[in-house]
Design a protein around this motif. Structure first.
Motif, PDB file in Angstrom:
ATOM      1  N   ILE A  23       0.873  -1.166   0.000  1.00 29.56           N
ATOM      2  CA  ILE A  23       0.000   0.000   0.000  1.00 29.56           C
ATOM      3  C   ILE A  23       0.913   1.220   0.000  1.00 29.56           C
ATOM      4  N   LEU A  24       0.797   2.058  -1.011  1.00 29.55           N
ATOM      5  CA  LEU A  24       1.611   3.260  -1.115  1.00 29.55           C
ATOM      6  C   LEU A  24       0.995   4.384  -0.293  1.00 29.55           C
ATOM      7  N   ARG A  25       1.769   5.442  -0.053  1.00 36.84           N
ATOM      8  CA  ARG A  25       1.295   6.594   0.708  1.00 36.84           C
ATOM      9  C   ARG A  25      -0.003   7.148   0.118  1.00 36.84           C
ATOM     10  N   SER A  26      -0.124   7.066  -1.197  1.00 40.27           N
ATOM     11  CA  SER A  26      -1.309   7.576  -1.890  1.00 40.27           C
ATOM     12  C   SER A  26      -2.538   6.710  -1.652  1.00 40.27           C
ATOM     13  N   GLY A  27      -2.345   5.511  -1.075  1.00 44.26           N
ATOM     14  CA  GLY A  27      -3.447   4.584  -0.863  1.00 44.26           C
ATOM     15  C   GLY A  27      -3.556   3.550  -1.970  1.00 44.26           C
ATOM     16  N   ILE A  28      -2.815   3.736  -3.041  1.00 43.13           N
ATOM     17  CA  ILE A  28      -2.832   2.810  -4.177  1.00 43.13           C
ATOM     18  C   ILE A  28      -2.071   1.540  -3.788  1.00 43.13           C
ATOM     19  N   THR A  29      -2.546   0.403  -4.280  1.00 43.60           N
ATOM     20  CA  THR A  29      -1.843  -0.862  -4.076  1.00 43.60           C
ATOM     21  C   THR A  29      -0.890  -1.076  -5.240  1.00 43.60           C
ATOM     22  N   ALA A  30       0.345  -1.449  -4.930  1.00 45.29           N
ATOM     23  CA  ALA A  30       1.360  -1.685  -5.957  1.00 45.29           C
ATOM     24  C   ALA A  30       1.965  -3.065  -5.773  1.00 45.29           C
ATOM     25  N   THR A  31       2.518  -3.615  -6.855  1.00 46.05           N
ATOM     26  CA  THR A  31       3.169  -4.925  -6.785  1.00 46.05           C
ATOM     27  C   THR A  31       4.688  -4.792  -6.671  1.00 46.05           C
ATOM     28  N   GLU A  32       5.171  -3.571  -6.703  1.00 47.54           N
ATOM     29  CA  GLU A  32       6.600  -3.314  -6.594  1.00 47.54           C
ATOM     30  C   GLU A  32       6.805  -2.136  -5.653  1.00 47.54           C
TER      31      GLU A  32
END
Length: 177
Positions: A23-32
């Motif tokens: 989970i990135l600071r922006s709230g988006i989920t990332a795979t890297e």
């Protein structure tokens, strides 16, 4: 590009680029995810970065200002190899005890070169610069391990602070192609 920089960029990427679900600071989920603390906690890699920082430190530097949290290990090792004292710059002054923004030596009327691990927007550098200048420190330079800004850290525009970096987004991108 210099082979030493290419090798360093590759080593940092191998150490810090993680695969999984984040989970990135922006709230988006990332795979890297790029975990910058992994290069800072590796003594050999940290030393390689610091060795390349040494020539970037301005000659008039009285104090190295390690920014909380990522700039602290870099500033500590840089202080060890250069003999320049360091201060640890908080995001905000403590509400208790000494109530200091910068722990260590007095920064008033001193040339403080800020030390940061990664600059993306320049917001932390801007905030530290303004706060230290309010305490009569002279802040005109930041030395960083990685400048990932695409716009020259827009947050620093008009502050008169130069960024001196070991690696840039362009170097990292060209190394990883």
């Amino acid at each position: 590009m210099d082979d030493e920089l290419r090798n360093l960029a590759e080593a940092i990427d191998r150490k810090c680029r993680l695969q999984g679900e984040f989970i990135l600071r922006s709230g988006i989920t990332a795979t890297e995810y790029f975990d910058k603390y992994l290069f800072e906690s590796d003594p050999a890699l940290l030393r390689r970065v610091v060795e390349l920082m040494i020539p970037l430190v301005p000659a008039d530097t009285d104090l190295l200002g390690g920014l909380e949290l990522g700039g602290v290990p870099l500033a500590t090792v840089l202080s060890q190899v250069t003999g320049i004292p360091t201060v640890f710059v908080r995001k905000e002054a403590k509400k208790y005890g000494t109530r200091r923004l910068a722990e260590g030596a007095d920064t008033a009327r001193k040339h403080v070169t800020l030390v940061e691990d990664v600059i993306t927007t320049g917001g932390a550098v801007r905030d530290a610069t303004i706060a230290l200048r309010e305490q009569n420190a002279h802040v005109a330079h930041v030395v960083c391990a990685i400048d990932r800004s695409t716009d020259g850290a827009a947050a620093l525009t008009g502050l008169g602070v130069s960024i001196r970096s070991v690696l840039t987004k362009d170097i990292l991108d060209s190394t990883l192609r």
